[in-house]
Design a protein around this motif. Structure first.
Motif, PDB file in Angstrom:
ATOM      1  N   MET A 266       0.857  -1.306  -0.050  1.00 61.23           N
ATOM      2  CA  MET A 266      -0.076   0.011  -0.097  1.00 61.23           C
ATOM      3  C   MET A 266       0.773   1.258   0.077  1.00 61.23           C
ATOM      4  O   MET A 266       1.958   1.238   0.831  1.00 61.23           O
ATOM      5  N   ILE A 267       0.645   2.137  -0.692  1.00 66.33           N
ATOM      6  CA  ILE A 267       1.242   3.499  -1.177  1.00 66.33           C
ATOM      7  C   ILE A 267       0.112   4.542  -0.442  1.00 66.33           C
ATOM      8  O   ILE A 267      -0.844   4.855  -0.975  1.00 66.33           O
ATOM      9  N   VAL A 268       0.710   5.079   0.680  1.00 62.84           N
ATOM     10  CA  VAL A 268      -0.194   6.254   1.348  1.00 62.84           C
ATOM     11  C   VAL A 268       0.282   7.547   1.205  1.00 62.84           C
ATOM     12  O   VAL A 268       1.482   7.802   1.433  1.00 62.84           O
ATOM     13  N   ALA A 269      -0.538   8.379   0.776  1.00 68.60           N
ATOM     14  CA  ALA A 269      -0.482  10.037   0.777  1.00 68.60           C
ATOM     15  C   ALA A 269      -0.647  10.661   1.858  1.00 68.60           C
ATOM     16  O   ALA A 269      -1.801  10.536   2.268  1.00 68.60           O
ATOM     17  N   GLY A 270       0.245  11.121   2.720  1.00 71.11           N
ATOM     18  CA  GLY A 270      -0.318  11.926   4.142  1.00 71.11           C
ATOM     19  C   GLY A 270      -0.349  13.447   3.605  1.00 71.11           C
ATOM     20  O   GLY A 270       0.479  13.649   3.053  1.00 71.11           O
ATOM     21  N   PHE A 271      -1.407  13.918   4.385  1.00 67.55           N
ATOM     22  CA  PHE A 271      -1.661  15.056   4.131  1.00 67.55           C
ATOM     23  C   PHE A 271      -1.530  16.153   5.270  1.00 67.55           C
ATOM     24  O   PHE A 271      -1.880  15.670   6.732  1.00 67.55           O
TER      25      PHE A 271
ATOM     26  N   GLY B 129       8.002  10.484 -10.055  1.00 61.14           N
ATOM     27  CA  GLY B 129       8.803   9.382 -10.119  1.00 61.14           C
ATOM     28  C   GLY B 129       8.212   8.384  -8.999  1.00 61.14           C
ATOM     29  O   GLY B 129       9.069   7.486  -8.809  1.00 61.14           O
ATOM     30  N   GLN B 130       7.144   8.365  -8.302  1.00 59.00           N
ATOM     31  CA  GLN B 130       6.680   7.264  -7.330  1.00 59.00           C
ATOM     32  C   GLN B 130       5.646   6.523  -7.608  1.00 59.00           C
ATOM     33  O   GLN B 130       4.833   6.981  -8.661  1.00 59.00           O
ATOM     34  N   PRO B 131       5.507   5.364  -7.221  1.00 59.46           N
ATOM     35  CA  PRO B 131       4.320   4.635  -7.639  1.00 59.46           C
ATOM     36  C   PRO B 131       2.794   5.536  -7.294  1.00 59.46           C
ATOM     37  O   PRO B 131       3.104   6.126  -6.370  1.00 59.46           O
ATOM     38  N   PRO B 132       1.868   4.790  -8.016  1.00 58.32           N
ATOM     39  CA  PRO B 132       0.521   5.461  -7.616  1.00 58.32           C
ATOM     40  C   PRO B 132      -0.142   5.324  -5.910  1.00 58.32           C
ATOM     41  O   PRO B 132       0.239   4.304  -5.736  1.00 58.32           O
ATOM     42  N   VAL B 133      -0.653   6.457  -5.628  1.00 57.08           N
ATOM     43  CA  VAL B 133      -1.246   5.991  -4.244  1.00 57.08           C
ATOM     44  C   VAL B 133      -2.384   5.200  -4.203  1.00 57.08           C
ATOM     45  O   VAL B 133      -3.019   5.156  -5.087  1.00 57.08           O
ATOM     46  N   THR B 134      -2.466   4.406  -3.329  1.00 60.08           N
ATOM     47  CA  THR B 134      -3.573   3.595  -3.032  1.00 60.08           C
ATOM     48  C   THR B 134      -4.567   4.033  -1.786  1.00 60.08           C
ATOM     49  O   THR B 134      -5.585   3.552  -1.591  1.00 60.08           O
ATOM     50  N   ALA B 135      -4.120   4.939  -1.175  1.00 64.47           N
ATOM     51  CA  ALA B 135      -4.966   5.601  -0.021  1.00 64.47           C
ATOM     52  C   ALA B 135      -4.308   6.877   0.366  1.00 64.47           C
ATOM     53  O   ALA B 135      -3.108   7.190   0.176  1.00 64.47           O
ATOM     54  N   LEU B 136      -5.166   7.897   0.885  1.00 62.17           N
ATOM     55  CA  LEU B 136      -4.733   9.109   1.259  1.00 62.17           C
ATOM     56  C   LEU B 136      -5.055   9.077   2.931  1.00 62.17           C
ATOM     57  O   LEU B 136      -5.994   8.379   3.328  1.00 62.17           O
ATOM     58  N   ALA B 137      -4.278  10.073   3.676  1.00 69.55           N
ATOM     59  CA  ALA B 137      -4.635   9.961   5.052  1.00 69.55           C
ATOM     60  C   ALA B 137      -4.350  11.346   5.465  1.00 69.55           C
ATOM     61  O   ALA B 137      -3.553  12.253   4.951  1.00 69.55           O
ATOM     62  N   ALA B 138      -5.210  11.646   6.475  1.00 72.59           N
ATOM     63  CA  ALA B 138      -5.124  12.960   7.214  1.00 72.59           C
ATOM     64  C   ALA B 138      -5.675  13.075   8.661  1.00 72.59           C
ATOM     65  O   ALA B 138      -6.317  11.834   9.029  1.00 72.59           O
ATOM     66  N   PRO B 139      -5.312  13.776   9.416  1.00 74.60           N
ATOM     67  CA  PRO B 139      -5.860  13.869  10.770  1.00 74.60           C
ATOM     68  C   PRO B 139      -7.370  13.608  10.762  1.00 74.60           C
ATOM     69  O   PRO B 139      -7.964  13.982   9.738  1.00 74.60           O
ATOM     70  N   HIS B 140      -7.742  13.063  11.890  1.00 76.35           N
ATOM     71  CA  HIS B 140      -9.125  12.615  11.628  1.00 76.35           C
ATOM     72  C   HIS B 140     -10.237  13.741  11.646  1.00 76.35           C
ATOM     73  O   HIS B 140     -11.221  13.824  11.074  1.00 76.35           O
ATOM     74  N   ASP B 141      -9.866  14.808  12.328  1.00 78.21           N
ATOM     75  CA  ASP B 141     -10.503  16.175  12.409  1.00 78.21           C
ATOM     76  C   ASP B 141     -10.315  17.109  11.148  1.00 78.21           C
ATOM     77  O   ASP B 141     -10.900  18.282  10.933  1.00 78.21           O
ATOM     78  N   LYS B 142      -9.554  16.473   9.992  1.00 72.91           N
ATOM     79  CA  LYS B 142      -9.367  17.219   8.849  1.00 72.91           C
ATOM     80  C   LYS B 142      -9.896  16.629   7.565  1.00 72.91           C
ATOM     81  O   LYS B 142      -9.319  17.090   6.483  1.00 72.91           O
TER      82      LYS B 142
END
Length: 125
Positions: free
Chosen positions: A1-6, A27-40
């Motif tokens: 899994m590749i995750v993009a965090g914000f 240059g990176q593999p495609p993301v499979t999930a996005l992540a952020a603080p629960h309140d955002k």
């Protein structure tokens, strides 16, 4: 899994989030999930829907327990982590995850994005 965090400042918009993601993904593999603080989640959820990927809410304790190479004084003060984007990506990718990219900052400097790979994926090729 590749995750993009914000992470982002007040006043950031979806365009800033998209720009930070585009910068981090070069240059990176495609993301499979996005992540952020629960309140955002509200700002990032439309992007997850548009990309057809999962959206992962990250708790304050998970952010604080993910060590980050970046040490932003603003992030430390606001969220007790050096980089919200890096910590969110690492926490959402799970135990043993590692960063593919440290945080990338949007051109307007209101949003950041970092990518992490879960340990179940193996090393990047």
């Amino acid at each position: 899994m590749i995750v993009a965090g914000f992470g982002w400042r007040t006043g950031a918009n979806l365009g800033a989030i998209r720009s930070a993601l585009a910068s981090a993904q070069q240059g990176q593999p495609p993301v499979t999930a996005l992540a952020a603080p629960h309140d955002k989640l509200a700002l990032v959820s439309p992007l997850a829907e548009a990309l057809g990927v999962a959206m992962i809410a990250v708790s304050p304790s998970a952010l604080q327990s993910s060590p980050t190479p970046t040490q932003s004084p603003a992030s430390l003060k606001a969220r007790a982590t050096g980089s919200v984007a890096e910590a969110a990506a690492l926490a959402a990718a799970g135990p043993g995850a590692w960063l593919l990219t440290t945080r990338h900052i949007s051109p307007d400097r209101t949003a950041t994005c970092a990518l992490a790979r879960s340990c179940t994926e193996g090393p990047a090729q």
